[in-house]
Design an enzyme around this catalytic site. Structure first.
Site, mmCIF file in Angstrom:
data_model
loop_
_atom_site.group_PDB
_atom_site.id
_atom_site.type_symbol
_atom_site.label_atom_id
_atom_site.label_comp_id
_atom_site.label_asym_id
_atom_site.label_seq_id
_atom_site.Cartn_x
_atom_site.Cartn_y
_atom_site.Cartn_z
ATOM 1 N N CYS A 1 0.843 -1.197 0.000
ATOM 2 C CA CYS A 1 0.000 0.000 0.000
ATOM 3 C C CYS A 1 0.879 1.248 0.000
ATOM 4 C CB CYS A 1 -0.946 0.099 1.184
ATOM 5 S SG CYS A 1 -2.080 -1.262 1.341
ATOM 6 N N ARG B 1 3.729 -0.175 -4.917
ATOM 7 C CA ARG B 1 3.504 -0.726 -3.576
ATOM 8 C C ARG B 1 2.182 -1.487 -3.468
ATOM 9 N NH1 ARG B 1 6.836 1.461 0.117
ATOM 10 N NH2 ARG B 1 5.434 0.743 1.728
ATOM 11 N N TRP C 1 -2.773 -2.627 -1.633
ATOM 12 C CA TRP C 1 -2.508 -4.055 -1.819
ATOM 13 C C TRP C 1 -3.360 -4.745 -0.760
ATOM 14 C CZ3 TRP C 1 -0.519 -8.222 0.972
ATOM 15 C CH2 TRP C 1 -0.149 -9.342 0.201
ATOM 16 N N ASN D 1 -1.530 2.013 5.699
ATOM 17 C CA ASN D 1 -0.703 0.957 5.109
ATOM 18 C C ASN D 1 -0.269 0.052 6.252
ATOM 19 O OD1 ASN D 1 1.304 -0.607 3.917
ATOM 20 N ND2 ASN D 1 2.829 1.023 3.963
ATOM 21 N N GLY D 2 -0.722 -1.199 6.245
ATOM 22 C CA GLY D 2 -0.346 -2.121 7.321
ATOM 23 C C GLY D 2 -1.506 -3.028 7.673
ATOM 24 N N GLU E 1 16.778 -17.536 -9.478
ATOM 25 C CA GLU E 1 16.356 -16.164 -9.764
ATOM 26 C C GLU E 1 15.710 -16.072 -11.149
ATOM 27 O OE1 GLU E 1 15.793 -13.607 -8.206
ATOM 28 O OE2 GLU E 1 15.934 -11.946 -9.604
ATOM 29 N N LYS F 1 11.929 -14.797 -11.765
ATOM 30 C CA LYS F 1 11.629 -13.678 -12.674
ATOM 31 C C LYS F 1 10.538 -14.068 -13.657
ATOM 32 C CE LYS F 1 12.906 -11.079 -11.160
ATOM 33 N NZ LYS F 1 13.657 -10.739 -10.001
ATOM 34 N N GLU G 1 6.994 -14.662 -11.857
ATOM 35 C CA GLU G 1 6.317 -13.510 -11.266
ATOM 36 C C GLU G 1 5.771 -12.522 -12.296
ATOM 37 O OE1 GLU G 1 8.519 -10.660 -8.859
ATOM 38 O OE2 GLU G 1 10.349 -11.112 -9.944
ATOM 39 N N HIS H 1 17.112 -36.372 -9.751
ATOM 40 C CA HIS H 1 16.447 -36.846 -8.527
ATOM 41 C C HIS H 1 14.960 -36.510 -8.539
ATOM 42 C CE1 HIS H 1 20.261 -38.044 -6.816
ATOM 43 N NE2 HIS H 1 20.754 -36.885 -7.250
ATOM 44 N N LYS I 1 5.792 -4.223 -4.497
ATOM 45 C CA LYS I 1 7.243 -4.092 -4.437
ATOM 46 C C LYS I 1 7.767 -4.230 -3.014
ATOM 47 C CE LYS I 1 11.171 -2.978 -6.387
ATOM 48 N NZ LYS I 1 11.767 -4.068 -7.167
HETATM 49 O O1 M6R Z 1 12.767 -5.293 -0.716
HETATM 50 P P1 M6R Z 1 13.293 -6.687 -0.513
HETATM 51 O O2 M6R Z 1 14.535 -6.938 -1.255
HETATM 52 O O3 M6R Z 1 13.416 -7.064 0.930
HETATM 53 O O4 M6R Z 1 12.166 -7.609 -1.140
HETATM 54 C C1 M6R Z 1 12.223 -8.998 -1.028
HETATM 55 C C2 M6R Z 1 11.337 -9.658 -2.054
HETATM 56 O O5 M6R Z 1 10.007 -9.306 -1.855
HETATM 57 C C3 M6R Z 1 11.746 -9.247 -3.481
HETATM 58 O O6 M6R Z 1 13.086 -9.534 -3.711
HETATM 59 C C4 M6R Z 1 10.895 -9.979 -4.525
HETATM 60 O O7 M6R Z 1 11.121 -11.348 -4.471
HETATM 61 C C5 M6R Z 1 11.245 -9.412 -5.883
HETATM 62 N N1 M6R Z 1 10.483 -8.251 -6.140
HETATM 63 C C6 M6R Z 1 11.092 -10.395 -6.966
HETATM 64 O O8 M6R Z 1 11.517 -9.857 -8.172
#
Ligand code: M6R
Length: 614
Positions: free
Chosen positions: A2, A27, A74, A100-101, A487, A491, A494, A510, A609
């Site tokens: 948020c 956010r 969010w 926000n929270g 990673e 990517k 997501e 395995h 984010k």
């Molecule tokens: O802000 P942070 O690095 O702590 O965020 C952690 C994860 O939420 C973040 O890395 C998330 O997995 C990425 N946005 C994925 O691309």
């Protein structure tokens, strides 16, 4: 999660709040809303969807007013619909709030308020909070600021809130616990926001509230901070912001993600600039120099992080153990904090976080501190909660990362952690001066090698077109490139919503090998340095089961090129630096596939984010 924005001053609040919300949409983008005070009444518009939808909806209300608040959501409590969108009114219609929270004990408070005659239109915890404030204000006969304070002492949870009372139209009350809140200070005007991006073109001066602090932001008055718990006065720490407008705009790219992928040569350079002094054979990092003993005497390093930052932590595990011979454990912050870990004052905990606000990582830090560990933060956002909560740290200098998918945050985190490992290796004598010098010199070439890797973009676009309709993908890598495989898979899933899994290449036999058929694309990182022959064998195994092989190889490779359906070359470098290069084509592949599938790459569904809820 948020984003919140507020304005009080001499300008029209509407455009400032709308633009601010657009900048904070990373956010959360389930719904958006705005409340403006036109001198007589509050005009409120809110809607499911994005800020663009809100702009349409707001055509139905008066957009007048020099004071207002806005929210981009969010969803936590209650589905994303118009009614659950913020701002929320109190029952009398006098108060309006953005939040926000999460208020964890909202159900018991709600029951009590219902007994007292309150009614609720939404399913949110926030509507409960604004009515609790109203109830306190009425029953205790106190002003808004005090009512907010008393109410917050009754709630359990996390919040960054802004509350406006139409009977007191020269002030907005704000408070923070666990979620970020900044106040921008202009000439006879104030801005309130989850980060500084909504007000950066108006002022460089900002105060970041600490946890359990609140402020009454009042026109013509200086900011006064108070501790929510005991009403003690706290002194505002005014920071001068370094961010500029250009950094938070797309600059001609179609998406922030693409811009941020292309910014990596610059971001990596900025991250080592002034720290890596190759000619002098030195690495200078204040956060380490001042705490060298802690690292030198550490029994082990524990790395905590989430998501992409956790993957950077895994790369760091290889580097620290390989170069500096320090035992490392890498943990998901969310698991670490709840599993009663054994931590002593001989442990160093490194917390990695782009946003510096991730709730689980923050909680892991607090736990480690309680148990006596030394905490070192690696964050991108200056002044963020994790940066402030750590004993010491090193910022990545990636600049604002706005696309939800982390790209430049990942490579700059690896850069900082490599510098740290190298420095410790030198201090511990596990590395000769010659090796150290060679390493520094090679690290300095990485930005230009990343540029070279980016030149494969047209080829990657062609390959993306071939695999854009896939429903499953495998990513394989070994050693330093196993985390890169994880990673790469993250990517893709997501932003394109294609199911993808990352594995250490040798683990394939395995279990995952059962998935391989002629429909399965397998992305394999097969650079020359790093178990090359073993990876070649893994590729043979895939090929004999008719899997499609897309390999990331070192320039000039012949063996894998012969076997694979497609190859993407990256320049040669030291094995431990390969993740900085091999990750680039995987970022571009995900980006193109997602664009071709019509996905919103910067704001993928269900994500945000900054994950400020656990
Ligand atoms: O802000 P942070 O690095 O702590 O965020 C952690 C994860 O939420 C973040 O890395 C998330 O997995 C990425 N946005 C994925 O691309």
């Amino acid at each position: 999660m948020c984003g919140i924005v507020g304005y009080i001053g001499h300008r029209d609040a509407f455009p400032i709040i709308i633009k601010g919300l657009q900048r904070l949409e990373y956010r959360g983008y389930d719904s958006a809303g705005i409340a403006l005070f036109d001198g007589t009444s509050i005009n409120l518009a809110k809607t499911k969807g994005k800020v663009e939808d809100l702009k349409n909806k707001a055509k139905n209300i008066s957009q007048e007013g020099k004071i207002g608040i806005g929210h981009t959501r969010w969803a936590t409590h209650g589905i994303p619909n118009d009614v659950n969108s913020h701002p929320h009114y109190s029952n009398s219609g006098d108060l309006v709030i953005i939040h926000n929270g999460i208020i964890e004990n909202y159900e018991s408070i709600k029951k009590e308020l219902i007994k007292r005659g309150y009614t609720f239109t939404s399913d949110t915890d926030t509507e409960v909070l604004v009515n609790l404030i109203e109830e306190v204000k009425k029953t205790e006969d106190v002003k808004l600021g005090q009512a907010v304070q008393i109410a917050l002492n009754q709630v359990v949870g996390a919040y960054a809130i802004a509350v406006f009372d139409r009977n007191k139209p020269d002030e907005i009350v704000v408070a923070k616990l666990g979620s970020p809140l900044a106040i921008g200070i202009g000439e006879n005007e104030f801005f309130i926001a989850s980060d500084a991006s909504p007000f950066i073109e108006f002022t460089n001066n900002a105060v970041y509230l600490e946890d359990e602090e609140m402020a009454i932001v009042r026109l013509g008055k200086e900011i006064k901070l108070r501790k929510i718990k005991n009403d003690a006065v706290a002194y505002p720490r005014i920071m001068e912001l370094q961010m500029n407008l250009e950094e938070i705009e797309k600059g001609g790219y179609d998406h922030f993600m693409l811009k941020e992928i292309y910014e990596q040569p610059r971001a990596i350079k900025d991250t080592y600039r002034g720290r890596l002094l190759a000619e002098q054979g030195l690495i200078r990092m204040a956060g380490i120099d001042q705490n060298l003993e802690k690292f030198m005497n550490a029994n082990r390093i524990i790395i905590v992080a989430c998501g992409t930052s956790w993957h950077a932590g895994l790369v760091a595990e290889y580097i620290f153990e390989d170069l500096a011979r320090i035992p490392v454990e890498v943990e998901y912050a969310s698991e670490f904090r709840y599993r009663n870990p054994v931590i002593t004052d001989k442990d160093v905990l490194i917390a990695i976080s782009q946003s510096g606000e991730t709730a689980d990582t923050l909680a892991a830090i607090k736990l480690a501190k309680e148990k006596g560990a030394f905490v070192f933060g690696v964050c991108n956002v200056v002044g963020s909660s994790i940066a402030r909560e750590s004993h010491a740290g090193a910022y990545t200098h990636a600049g604002p990362e706005i696309g939800v998918a982390s790209t430049k945050a990942f490579t700059t985190q690896i850069t900082v952690l490599t510098l740290l490992a190298l420095k410790l290796a030198k201090e511990k004598g596990t590395f000769s001066q010659t090796q150290f010098h060679e390493f520094l010199t090679e690290l300095e070439t990485i930005p230009s090698k990343v540029e070279k890797a980016l030149e494969s973009n047209p080829l990657i676009e062609i390959i993306s077109d071939v695999y854009k309709e896939s429903t499953n993908c495998l990513y394989l890598g070994r050693g330093y490139n196993f985390p890169v495989a994880l990673e790469g898979a993250l990517k893709l899933k997501e932003i394109s919503y294609i199911h993808a899994e990352g594995y250490p290449a040798a683990e394939m036999k395995h279990g995952p090998i059962a998935l391989i058929d002629d429909q399965m694309p397998v992305f394999v990182i097969a650079t020359k340095k790093g178990h090359y022959e073993k990876v070649v064998s893994n590729i043979q195994e895939i090929k004999s089961r008719k899997g499609k092989i897309i390999a990331i190889v070192t320039e000039g490779d012949e063996q894998v090129t012969e076997l694979a359906d497609h190859v993407i070359e990256v320049p040669e470098t030291l094995e431990s630096l390969t993740p900085l290069l091999t990750t680039i084509p995987l970022q571009l592949l995900s980006y193109h596939i997602a664009v071709m599938r019509g996905c919103n790459v910067d704001q993928p569904r269900n994500l945000a984010k900054s994950v400020t809820v656990e």
